[in-house]
Design a protein around this motif. Structure first.
Motif, PDB file in Angstrom:
ATOM      1  N   LYS A 197       0.809  -1.216   0.000  1.00  0.00           N
ATOM      2  CA  LYS A 197       0.000   0.000   0.000  1.00  0.00           C
ATOM      3  C   LYS A 197       0.848   1.274   0.000  1.00  0.00           C
ATOM      4  O   LYS A 197       0.443   2.292  -0.557  1.00  0.00           O
ATOM      5  CB  LYS A 197      -0.931   0.000   1.218  1.00  0.00           C
ATOM      6  N   SER A 198       1.996   1.203   0.631  1.00  0.00           N
ATOM      7  CA  SER A 198       2.804   2.418   0.791  1.00  0.00           C
ATOM      8  C   SER A 198       3.925   2.532  -0.230  1.00  0.00           C
ATOM      9  O   SER A 198       4.629   3.544  -0.246  1.00  0.00           O
ATOM     10  CB  SER A 198       3.415   2.446   2.194  1.00  0.00           C
ATOM     11  N   SER A 199       4.121   1.514  -1.070  1.00  0.00           N
ATOM     12  CA  SER A 199       5.297   1.492  -1.936  1.00  0.00           C
ATOM     13  C   SER A 199       5.338   2.674  -2.905  1.00  0.00           C
ATOM     14  O   SER A 199       6.391   3.264  -3.134  1.00  0.00           O
ATOM     15  CB  SER A 199       5.354   0.170  -2.704  1.00  0.00           C
ATOM     16  N   ASN A 200       4.193   3.036  -3.503  1.00  0.00           N
ATOM     17  CA  ASN A 200       4.172   4.174  -4.432  1.00  0.00           C
ATOM     18  C   ASN A 200       4.598   5.460  -3.744  1.00  0.00           C
ATOM     19  O   ASN A 200       5.374   6.257  -4.287  1.00  0.00           O
ATOM     20  CB  ASN A 200       2.768   4.345  -5.018  1.00  0.00           C
ATOM     21  N   ILE A 201       4.098   5.661  -2.531  1.00  0.00           N
ATOM     22  CA  ILE A 201       4.427   6.877  -1.772  1.00  0.00           C
ATOM     23  C   ILE A 201       5.906   6.899  -1.430  1.00  0.00           C
ATOM     24  O   ILE A 201       6.588   7.924  -1.590  1.00  0.00           O
ATOM     25  CB  ILE A 201       3.574   6.952  -0.498  1.00  0.00           C
ATOM     26  N   ILE A 202       6.434   5.754  -0.990  1.00  0.00           N
ATOM     27  CA  ILE A 202       7.832   5.697  -0.580  1.00  0.00           C
ATOM     28  C   ILE A 202       8.761   5.945  -1.762  1.00  0.00           C
ATOM     29  O   ILE A 202       9.780   6.637  -1.638  1.00  0.00           O
ATOM     30  CB  ILE A 202       8.124   4.337   0.082  1.00  0.00           C
ATOM     31  N   VAL A 203       8.427   5.399  -2.929  1.00  0.00           N
ATOM     32  CA  VAL A 203       9.259   5.626  -4.113  1.00  0.00           C
ATOM     33  C   VAL A 203       9.286   7.113  -4.473  1.00  0.00           C
ATOM     34  O   VAL A 203      10.341   7.666  -4.805  1.00  0.00           O
ATOM     35  CB  VAL A 203       8.741   4.784  -5.293  1.00  0.00           C
ATOM     36  N   LEU A 204       8.141   7.781  -4.407  1.00  0.00           N
ATOM     37  CA  LEU A 204       8.098   9.214  -4.705  1.00  0.00           C
ATOM     38  C   LEU A 204       8.881  10.023  -3.667  1.00  0.00           C
ATOM     39  O   LEU A 204       9.579  10.988  -4.010  1.00  0.00           O
ATOM     40  CB  LEU A 204       6.642   9.691  -4.754  1.00  0.00           C
ATOM     41  N   VAL A 205       8.781   9.638  -2.402  1.00  0.00           N
ATOM     42  CA  VAL A 205       9.551  10.325  -1.355  1.00  0.00           C
ATOM     43  C   VAL A 205      11.040  10.112  -1.579  1.00  0.00           C
ATOM     44  O   VAL A 205      11.846  11.043  -1.436  1.00  0.00           O
ATOM     45  CB  VAL A 205       9.125   9.821   0.041  1.00  0.00           C
ATOM     46  N   PHE A 206      11.426   8.886  -1.946  1.00  0.00           N
ATOM     47  CA  PHE A 206      12.830   8.621  -2.234  1.00  0.00           C
ATOM     48  C   PHE A 206      13.317   9.433  -3.434  1.00  0.00           C
ATOM     49  O   PHE A 206      14.463   9.902  -3.446  1.00  0.00           O
ATOM     50  CB  PHE A 206      13.036   7.130  -2.504  1.00  0.00           C
ATOM     51  N   ALA A 207      12.476   9.575  -4.451  1.00  0.00           N
ATOM     52  CA  ALA A 207      12.847  10.410  -5.598  1.00  0.00           C
ATOM     53  C   ALA A 207      13.060  11.860  -5.157  1.00  0.00           C
ATOM     54  O   ALA A 207      14.000  12.524  -5.616  1.00  0.00           O
ATOM     55  CB  ALA A 207      11.761  10.331  -6.672  1.00  0.00           C
ATOM     56  N   GLN A 208      12.198  12.347  -4.260  1.00  0.00           N
ATOM     57  CA  GLN A 208      12.341  13.704  -3.728  1.00  0.00           C
ATOM     58  C   GLN A 208      13.659  13.847  -2.969  1.00  0.00           C
ATOM     59  O   GLN A 208      14.402  14.818  -3.158  1.00  0.00           O
ATOM     60  CB  GLN A 208      11.162  14.001  -2.787  1.00  0.00           C
ATOM     61  N   ILE A 209      13.937  12.877  -2.106  1.00  0.00           N
ATOM     62  CA  ILE A 209      15.178  12.918  -1.330  1.00  0.00           C
ATOM     63  C   ILE A 209      16.388  12.838  -2.247  1.00  0.00           C
ATOM     64  O   ILE A 209      17.370  13.572  -2.073  1.00  0.00           O
ATOM     65  CB  ILE A 209      15.197  11.757  -0.308  1.00  0.00           C
TER      66      ILE A 209
END
Length: 447
Positions: free
Chosen positions: A368-380
């Protein structure tokens, strides 16, 4: 000019393919990151990050005309800022809100816009406490975006660098490894099996008591009070047995985790005896000295408000010429050593960040959270690499940093170096304290 443009386009395609194939398809394949837009945004951010480092290499070797390099710098910086300030925050908020069940579908986009506006407000306000920018620049200037991205990115870089400088020697050197024998593992395995047996016996006892209570009948009123007292006594026994089971199950979890740690440590000890393990043990000495030197020099920089004015390459060559007396071509070696140094920094930065993000992703991700985490990692990742360019500017001789300085604009570059030293020092000292307490606790437990 056409050939240079083709090289730029081909390199961008290769960087994009690297982000898509090796990280999206490999790293995220087990966590259902199948949303094409998420994969696309991550790969674009990775491609832009790598291209900024490629432009630094172009500055050193003089590839492309100065006007062409300036154009590509401007285009890349604007594209990266657009990704970091607009696209990635909006879609991160969109996917977060999309995971909230009670929000209707037609309200997702309006709430996503509101979340993005909140991000913009916080992003803008983050620059207020810091002396990062002259007030003469407009809202949509590169300086406004880079200055705030720099604060976040430099903070992240310093935190990771401080922890890495301390943690790497701790994990690679044999001096800090816990001594684990095969006998210790066997004893813990027996203790774990015995605990499992006790839990099974108590649960079996609970089942028998409950079965006896259910099978009791009441033949007459005379026996009613007797059976009631027996039943209440059995209920008390069941309650106590259940409490014991819960405590023992918690003990089994702790024993199992300790057993996993022991096996991991035993594997590390066996690995340290190999040629590769001995090599990393030797490298650990180097990083230990680096950590001590970096803590010392950061303290000196903070106390005396000092920022280096000359890049390390030029300073080293000056020492070689003026004090050692070597007769060398300063311009030639300055270019080649700078190229080598920047290349090492680029490779180690990309590798180190992606390894760290991989560990975090496997630790906290879910379907459920994988899409959000990938986008946050891209931001970081984007903020980290923009800040790397900002700080790497000081590692380049003056003639190679001219265009970078022009593109980044009128920033307070000295502030970012001082801020890096402050955060690095705090991170390194905190990591030393934390690892010391953890190591002491493990050593005390072994006794």
């Amino acid at each position: 000019m056409i050939a240079a443009t083709l090289i730029v386009i081909i390199s961008q395609i290769l960087f994009f393919a690297g982000g898509w194939v090796f990280f999206v398809k490999q790293l995220f394949r087990d966590y259902e990151v199948h949303h094409s837009l998420v994969q696309l945004l991550f790969s674009i951010t990775f491609s832009l990050s790598c291209f900024m480092f490629e432009l630094i290499i172009f500055e050193i070797i003089g590839f492309l005309d100065a006007s062409s390099r300036y154009f590509h710098w401007k285009l890349t910086i604007y594209a990266m800022l657009f990704m970091l300030i607009v696209i990635l925050p909006f879609y991160t908020g969109y996917f977060i809100i999309n995971n909230i069940r009670f929000i209707k579908k037609y309200l997702i986009k309006p709430f996503a816009v509101l979340s993005w506006l909140l991000f913009i407000y916080l992003f803008w306000k983050i620059g207020d406490p810091f002396p990062i920018l002259s007030p003469k620049h407009g809202i949509f200037s590169i300086e406004q975006g880079i200055s705030r991205v720099g604060v976040i990115g430099v903070t992240l870089m310093a935190l990771l660098s401080g922890f890495g400088a301390v943690n790497y020697p701790y994990t690679s050197m044999t001096h800090f490894m816990r001594v684990v024998t095969r006998g210790d593992i066997s004893a813990l395995e027996r203790k774990l099996l015995q605990t499992f047996d006790v839990v099974a016996m108590k649960k079996k006892r609970i089942t028998l008591i409950e079965k006896e209570q259910n099978s009791l009948s009441v033949p007459s009123s005379i026996w009613n009070s007797i059976l009631k007292s027996v039943s209440s006594q059995g209920h008390e026994n069941i309650t106590q047995l259940k409490r014991d089971c819960l405590a023992l199950e918690e003990l089994t979890r702790q024993l199992f985790l300790e057993l996993v740690d022991m096996r991991t440590m035993q594997q590390r000890i066996e690995w340290s005896k190999t040629l590769k393990g001995k090599y990393f043990h030797f490298v650990g000495y180097f990083f230990s000295l680096y950590c001590i030197w970096k803590i010392f020099i950061s303290t000196v920089n903070i106390v005396f408000n000092r920022v280096g004015k000359v890049d390390p390459v030029t300073r080293g060559i000056q020492i070689a010429v003026n004090y050692i007396g070597l007769d060398i071509d300063v311009k030639f070696w300055s270019q080649h050593v700078s190229f080598l140094l920047v290349g090492i920094i680029v490779i180690s930065s990309i590798r180190g960040l992606l390894i760290t993000l991989t560990k975090f992703f496997y630790a906290i991700s879910s379907s459920k959270s994988s899409n959000i985490i990938v986008l946050v990692f891209a931001q970081i990742m984007g903020m980290y690499f923009v800040s790397s360019v900002l700080l790497m500017r000081m590692n380049m001789p003056l003639e190679y940093r001219t265009i970078i300085t022009q593109v980044l604009g009128d920033l307070q570059f000295n502030f970012y170096h001082r801020w890096f030293d402050v955060i690095f020092l705090l991170s390194a000292l905190s990591s030393i304290g934390f690892l010391y307490l953890a190591h002491k606790q493990v050593s005390t437990g072994d006794r």
